[in-house]
Design a protein around this motif. Structure first.
Motif, mmCIF file in Angstrom:
data_model
loop_
_atom_site.group_PDB
_atom_site.id
_atom_site.type_symbol
_atom_site.label_atom_id
_atom_site.label_comp_id
_atom_site.label_asym_id
_atom_site.label_seq_id
_atom_site.Cartn_x
_atom_site.Cartn_y
_atom_site.Cartn_z
ATOM 1 N N SER A 49 32.053 46.109 40.110
ATOM 2 C CA SER A 49 30.885 46.741 40.686
ATOM 3 C C SER A 49 29.708 45.621 41.355
ATOM 4 C CB SER A 49 30.101 47.312 39.665
ATOM 5 O OG SER A 49 30.738 48.552 39.269
ATOM 6 N N THR A 50 29.619 45.862 42.344
ATOM 7 C CA THR A 50 28.519 44.866 43.072
ATOM 8 C C THR A 50 27.294 45.107 42.956
ATOM 9 O OG1 THR A 50 28.811 45.769 45.167
ATOM 10 C CG2 THR A 50 30.371 44.165 44.858
ATOM 11 N N GLY A 53 25.789 48.335 44.294
ATOM 12 C CA GLY A 53 26.491 49.591 43.727
ATOM 13 C C GLY A 53 27.883 49.972 43.960
ATOM 14 N N SER A 54 28.371 49.277 45.145
ATOM 15 C CA SER A 54 29.925 49.454 45.647
ATOM 16 C C SER A 54 30.866 48.623 44.672
ATOM 17 C CB SER A 54 29.697 48.920 47.177
ATOM 18 O OG SER A 54 29.434 47.495 47.209
ATOM 19 N N THR A 55 32.056 49.082 44.913
ATOM 20 C CA THR A 55 33.101 48.260 44.394
ATOM 21 C C THR A 55 33.884 47.544 45.042
ATOM 22 O OG1 THR A 55 34.484 50.115 44.346
ATOM 23 C CG2 THR A 55 33.237 50.145 42.314
#
Length: 116
Positions: A49-50, A53-55
């Motif tokens: 996870s960044t 909130g994205s991966t």
């Protein structure tokens, strides 16, 4: 005592295929090939996870950073992980244990060819 690792198995070591029925792998080569394949599989299956909130896919750099933060007494670098992934090095036991905790697999996962 004799242990059969699989005489018909083809293994990739340092970019070349070796047929074990023709050319026996040394214990060091076999260990490097098994560990390399297992770690590569785990890394390719992992997402992180960044902050937004994205991966994204796990990288050797992010894995090295995570290991450094989580296990400061286990020395590891991005270049060290690169050598392990490419079968050019053999991991220390403390690194195998740290990686098994990070990926939630038993330490044996990294040293056996058997399906888990």
């Amino acid at each position: 005592m004799s242990v059969n690792v699989g005489a018909e198995l083809e293994s990739e070591v340092n970019g070349s295929h070796l047929d074990e029925s023709r050319d026996e792998l040394t214990p060091r080569q076999a260990a490097a090939a098994i560990f390399s394949r297992r770690l590569s599989e785990l890394i390719s299956e992992s997402l992180v996870s960044t902050e937004d909130g994205s991966t994204r896919s796990l990288t050797l750099y992010s894995l090295a950073q995570h290991l450094e933060l989580s296990y400061p007494d286990v020395p590891v670098s991005q270049s060290g992980l690169y050598r392990l992934i490419h079968g050019q090095a053999i991991p220390r036991l403390d690194l195998i244990i740290a990686l098994s905790r990070v990926f939630d697999v038993p330490p044996e996962y990294f040293v056996t060819d058997k399906a888990q």
